[in-house]
Design a protein around this motif. Structure first.
Motif, mmCIF file in Angstrom:
data_model
loop_
_atom_site.group_PDB
_atom_site.id
_atom_site.type_symbol
_atom_site.label_atom_id
_atom_site.label_comp_id
_atom_site.label_asym_id
_atom_site.label_seq_id
_atom_site.Cartn_x
_atom_site.Cartn_y
_atom_site.Cartn_z
ATOM 1 N N ASP A 182 4.550 102.803 83.641
ATOM 2 C CA ASP A 182 5.059 102.717 85.018
ATOM 3 C C ASP A 182 5.434 101.268 85.273
ATOM 4 N N TRP A 183 6.638 101.052 85.759
ATOM 5 C CA TRP A 183 7.149 99.691 85.925
ATOM 6 C C TRP A 183 7.165 99.267 87.378
ATOM 7 N N LEU A 184 6.731 98.031 87.620
ATOM 8 C CA LEU A 184 6.948 97.395 88.913
ATOM 9 C C LEU A 184 8.374 96.840 88.935
ATOM 10 N N VAL A 185 8.736 96.140 87.850
ATOM 11 C CA VAL A 185 10.111 95.691 87.614
ATOM 12 C C VAL A 185 10.470 96.126 86.203
ATOM 13 N N GLN A 186 11.499 96.948 86.062
ATOM 14 C CA GLN A 186 11.856 97.572 84.789
ATOM 15 C C GLN A 186 11.954 96.551 83.655
ATOM 16 N N ASP A 187 11.239 96.833 82.561
ATOM 17 C CA ASP A 187 11.269 96.024 81.335
ATOM 18 C C ASP A 187 10.766 94.599 81.538
ATOM 19 N N ILE A 195 7.798 93.691 84.465
ATOM 20 C CA ILE A 195 6.427 93.697 84.970
ATOM 21 C C ILE A 195 5.896 95.126 85.017
ATOM 22 N N PRO A 196 4.974 95.496 84.106
ATOM 23 C CA PRO A 196 4.375 96.835 84.143
ATOM 24 C C PRO A 196 3.312 96.933 85.226
ATOM 25 N N LYS A 197 3.165 98.132 85.788
ATOM 26 C CA LYS A 197 2.123 98.364 86.792
ATOM 27 C C LYS A 197 0.757 98.444 86.130
ATOM 28 N N ASN A 198 -0.279 98.141 86.912
ATOM 29 C CA ASN A 198 -1.674 98.224 86.468
ATOM 30 C C ASN A 198 -1.910 97.423 85.189
ATOM 31 N N ALA A 199 -1.317 96.253 85.158
ATOM 32 C CA ALA A 199 -1.456 95.360 84.007
ATOM 33 C C ALA A 199 -1.490 93.923 84.514
ATOM 34 N N ILE A 200 -1.790 92.979 83.605
ATOM 35 C CA ILE A 200 -1.782 91.555 83.946
ATOM 36 C C ILE A 200 -0.554 90.914 83.318
ATOM 37 N N THR A 201 0.305 90.336 84.157
ATOM 38 C CA THR A 201 1.487 89.624 83.681
ATOM 39 C C THR A 201 1.330 88.145 83.995
ATOM 40 N N GLY A 202 1.545 87.294 82.995
ATOM 41 C CA GLY A 202 1.474 85.847 83.191
ATOM 42 C C GLY A 202 2.862 85.232 83.122
ATOM 43 N N MET A 223 -11.033 86.042 83.316
ATOM 44 C CA MET A 223 -10.037 87.099 83.156
ATOM 45 C C MET A 223 -10.617 88.473 83.467
ATOM 46 N N SER A 224 -11.933 88.629 83.315
ATOM 47 C CA SER A 224 -12.544 89.922 83.662
ATOM 48 C C SER A 224 -12.409 90.191 85.161
ATOM 49 N N GLU A 225 -12.386 89.115 85.964
ATOM 50 C CA GLU A 225 -12.180 89.277 87.408
ATOM 51 C C GLU A 225 -10.818 89.910 87.687
ATOM 52 N N LEU A 226 -9.809 89.538 86.911
ATOM 53 C CA LEU A 226 -8.466 90.082 87.103
ATOM 54 C C LEU A 226 -8.317 91.448 86.439
ATOM 55 N N LYS A 227 -8.933 91.617 85.267
ATOM 56 C CA LYS A 227 -8.831 92.903 84.568
ATOM 57 C C LYS A 227 -9.447 94.038 85.378
ATOM 58 N N ASP A 228 -10.529 93.735 86.085
ATOM 59 C CA ASP A 228 -11.164 94.767 86.909
ATOM 60 C C ASP A 228 -10.189 95.338 87.939
ATOM 61 N N LEU A 229 -9.286 94.478 88.442
ATOM 62 C CA LEU A 229 -8.348 94.911 89.483
ATOM 63 C C LEU A 229 -7.306 95.877 88.953
ATOM 64 N N THR A 230 -6.984 95.798 87.649
ATOM 65 C CA THR A 230 -5.894 96.617 87.102
ATOM 66 C C THR A 230 -6.233 98.105 87.045
ATOM 67 N N ALA A 231 -7.483 98.456 87.325
ATOM 68 C CA ALA A 231 -7.817 99.884 87.414
ATOM 69 C C ALA A 231 -7.014 100.542 88.528
ATOM 70 N N LYS A 232 -6.679 99.763 89.572
ATOM 71 C CA LYS A 232 -5.917 100.315 90.704
ATOM 72 C C LYS A 232 -4.654 99.520 91.025
ATOM 73 N N HIS A 233 -4.618 98.249 90.623
ATOM 74 C CA HIS A 233 -3.565 97.361 91.108
ATOM 75 C C HIS A 233 -2.875 96.623 89.956
ATOM 76 N N ARG A 244 1.767 93.204 75.119
ATOM 77 C CA ARG A 244 0.989 94.343 74.654
ATOM 78 C C ARG A 244 1.722 95.622 75.030
ATOM 79 N N ILE A 245 2.516 95.521 76.090
ATOM 80 C CA ILE A 245 3.394 96.607 76.533
ATOM 81 C C ILE A 245 4.817 96.141 76.264
ATOM 82 N N PRO A 246 5.633 96.907 75.536
ATOM 83 C CA PRO A 246 6.979 96.431 75.172
ATOM 84 C C PRO A 246 7.834 96.103 76.392
#
Length: 647
Positions: free
Chosen positions: A209-214, A216-223, A338-348, A399-401
């Motif tokens: 699921d994309w926030l911005v196609q190709d 920013i993926p949803k429910n992931a961490i983008t740097g 980073m665990s503080e941010l990873k926890d959020l990706t369960a929903k956000h 990690r996500i293409p």
């Protein structure tokens, strides 16, 4: 010694005998029960709901009930835990909510019991937990069966046939209970193994699921990493306006870098104030609360986010300031961060902004512990050409293409558009003009080339060449009356534009032909001219001041920087220069700073703030150093000579 009732209404006093009931119940399972309830409580304190779910699955599998506990206090605490997890969603499985629930429902004593057991470190791992559950359940079953057996002979002389019949019933019941326990163990073991494997549904239903196609993926961490003052924040505001706000998402912007004046201007420039008013854009600013990953306020914000049903995009600007209190060069502490941010990706969805190191490695534009990058799903390096309002993003971790390269153009209204190299933008303008003129009926080659030239500014002769070049791809050239050449489209305008855009990062054949004259650059040269390379943008130095050209002045600069660092290090463990931390006034470090006007301006600002407690009146010195108009040592001397002046 105890009284014994013989079943005939008489009591024999002080008869010595073996009390089988006492023998059976003599063995308590208190230690196992303490381990069970402490282990169930621990995930509430550590906010680890998945582990609690795993432990509850073991409880359910063995059908462990409060009545199986031999001690009153462990039985009551277990019942409180079961009632709480049954009446609350997973998002509320935490220590604070449990404590509040215990206060409201008369379980304060149970809460104190659990807290003491946790403090005594009586919680155990999942394997030991299963073993403890087995022991408690098995012993409870065994005790119950013994008591049923003893009840047959305890208070009267039994009828032998009736006794054997009842014993046979108890034996059958015991066999059933043993079989339940055996199958529970086997099912638990098999279930645990089976859960490790992917199912066909897992494989077939996978999608991104994309926030911005190709991008920013949803429910992931983008740097997103970039050099200092490259435009990371501006890019993010463009993303908010174009793809996020008003598109079914809410935003939490943790802005720990920018002053309120900048935040206000960004909201106005991008037209986002209405989203703040509607509560769809929430901003945490350092000016209201100095929040960071260790701050108690962040715990509350995080709990609040995890209890939200709507999807949020969480922006961390910047990671360095969010990590205040952590040593992010340490793998262990970076893992906690980073665990503080990873926890959020369960929903956000999480997007963080981060500075690149001073001496950039083009293959890995990242700083601090590699653990940060290990826990990042997608990472891009950002470069900009400000006068062209263009953002170029290059992928260096996925990690996500995602796409290897992306370019955006920032419109005057703050909207991001897909940016293309100039030769392709020109080609698209040309093709659009051709289709518009043909639709009007202007389809003769000579007249069409002239009209398109007036619309696009491309020369008439070149327009004729392009009409020939794209023949067979987007249109055909047919012969009409009086030998006139007629243009007839063979594709729609949308198809033609899509085809051209797909060539954005190729070296199209048409550019080698059309731009073949000696006065025209190739497509590759145009791209290189248009955008700086990673090394160019990061190692850019002002040409106004080159201290190496005068050895004496350069040495004076280094000495002044070392002296300033020494002064600042008297108060702090390190000096934070945004893209680097200085722990000692070493000459090599001072030399690096002397070659970078931005670092020198930051150092001067820190020194002025220490000496004056206020930068007011001295900004001009910092700006002159930053622009290379004045050396660091000269600006420092000027400040010291005049700092008593009242501005």
């Amino acid at each position: 010694m105890r009284s014994f009732y013989n079943g005939n209404g008489n009591e024999r006093e002080n008869t010595k005998y073996l009390n089988l009931n006492d023998i059976v119940t003599e063995r308590y399972t208190e230690s196992e029960e303490r381990a069970i309830i402490a282990s169930l409580y621990a995930p509430l304190v550590e906010e680890y709901p998945q582990r609690l779910k795993n432990l509850l699955a073991v409880i359910e599998n063995y059908e462990l009930k409060p009545q199986h506990f031999s001690m009153d206090y462990t039985r009551d605490a277990f019942k409180a835990l079961m009632d709480f997890t049954r009446t609350h969603d997973e998002g509320k499985w935490n220590w604070a909510t449990f404590r509040e629930w215990c206060e409201r429902n008369g379980h304060r004593e149970d809460f104190e019991t659990l807290r003491d057991l946790y403090d005594y470190d009586e919680a155990v791992g999942e394997e030991v937990f299963k073993f403890a559950v087995q022991i408690v359940k098995e012993f409870a079953v065994r005790r119950e069966l013994w008591l049923k057996t003893l009840s047959l002979v305890a208070d009267k002389k039994p009828d032998i046939e009736e006794l054997f019949e009842n014993l046979q019933k108890i034996l059958e019941e015991a066999k059933r209970e043993i079989e339940v326990l055996r199958s529970s163990k086997e099912e638990a073991k098999n279930s645990e193994i089976e859960e490790l494997f992917l199912t066909i549904e897992d494989i077939e239903n996978v999608k991104v699921d994309w926030l911005v196609q190709d991008f920013i993926p949803k429910n992931a961490i983008t740097g997103i990493t970039a050099k200092f003052a490259t435009g990371k924040t501006t890019l993010v505001y463009g993303l908010l306006k174009t793809y996020i706000l008003g598109h079914g998402h809410k935003v939490l912007y943790v802005d720990l870098d920018n002053p309120l004046t900048v935040i206000k201007k960004k909201l106005e420039d991008f037209g986002l104030r209405e989203f703040v008013e509607k509560g769809e854009l929430k901003i945490l600013s350092r000016h209201k609360i100095g929040i960071n990953a260790r701050h108690e306020a962040w715990r509350k914000v995080k709990d609040w986010l995890l209890n939200q049903s709507e999807h949020f995009v969480v922006i961390i600007d910047s990671l360095k300031n969010f990590a205040k209190g952590y040593d992010i060069n340490s793998d262990k502490e970076a893992e906690f961060l980073m665990s503080e941010l990873k926890d959020l990706t369960a929903k956000h969805t999480v997007i963080y902004l981060h500075h690149i190191p001073k001496m950039l490695n083009p293959d890995m534009p990242f700083k601090n512990s590699g653990t940060i990058l290990d826990n990042t799903d997608v990472a891009f390096f950002l470069e900009t050409k400000k006068e062209a309002r263009t953002f170029k993003l290059t992928r260096f971790k996925d990690r996500i293409p995602v796409k290897d390269k992306l370019e955006f153009y920032l419109g005057e209204d703050g909207t991001l558009e897909k940016a293309l190299p100039e030769h392709l933008r020109e080609a698209i303008r040309f093709v659009k003009a051709v289709f518009e003129e043909v639709e009007k009926g202007n389809n003769k080659k000579k007249a069409l080339a002239k009209a398109v030239s007036e619309i696009t500014g491309i020369g008439v002769n070149r327009c004729e060449t392009l009409l020939e070049h794209y023949a067979g791809r987007y249109w055909e050239i047919k012969h009409g009356e009086h030998n006139a050449k007629i243009i007839e489209p063979i594709k729609s305008l949308e198809e033609a534009i899509k085809d051209l855009e797909s060539r954005a990062y190729a070296k199209p054949v048409e550019n080698q032909e059309v731009h073949g004259s000696k006065n025209t650059q190739t497509a590759e040269a145009l791209e290189n001219q248009e955008l700086h390379s990673c090394m160019d943008i990061y190692n850019n130095r002002t040409s106004n001041y080159t201290p190496e050209s005068d050895t004496l002045k350069f040495e004076e600069e280094i000495k002044a920087i070392q002296e300033t660092l020494s002064t600042l290090l008297e108060d702090d463990e390190y000096v934070d220069l945004e893209v680097m931390k200085v722990y000692a006034p070493d000459r090599e470090v001072a030399k690096d700073i002397a070659q970078d006007e931005t670092l020198k301006s930051i150092l001067l600002e820190l020194y002025i703030l220490r000496e004056e407690g206020d930068l007011k009146g001295w900004e001009f010195l910092v700006e002159e150093v930053k622009e290379g108009k004045k050396s660091f040592s000269k600006a420092l001397k000027e400040f010291r000579d005049m700092k008593d002046i009242d501005f």
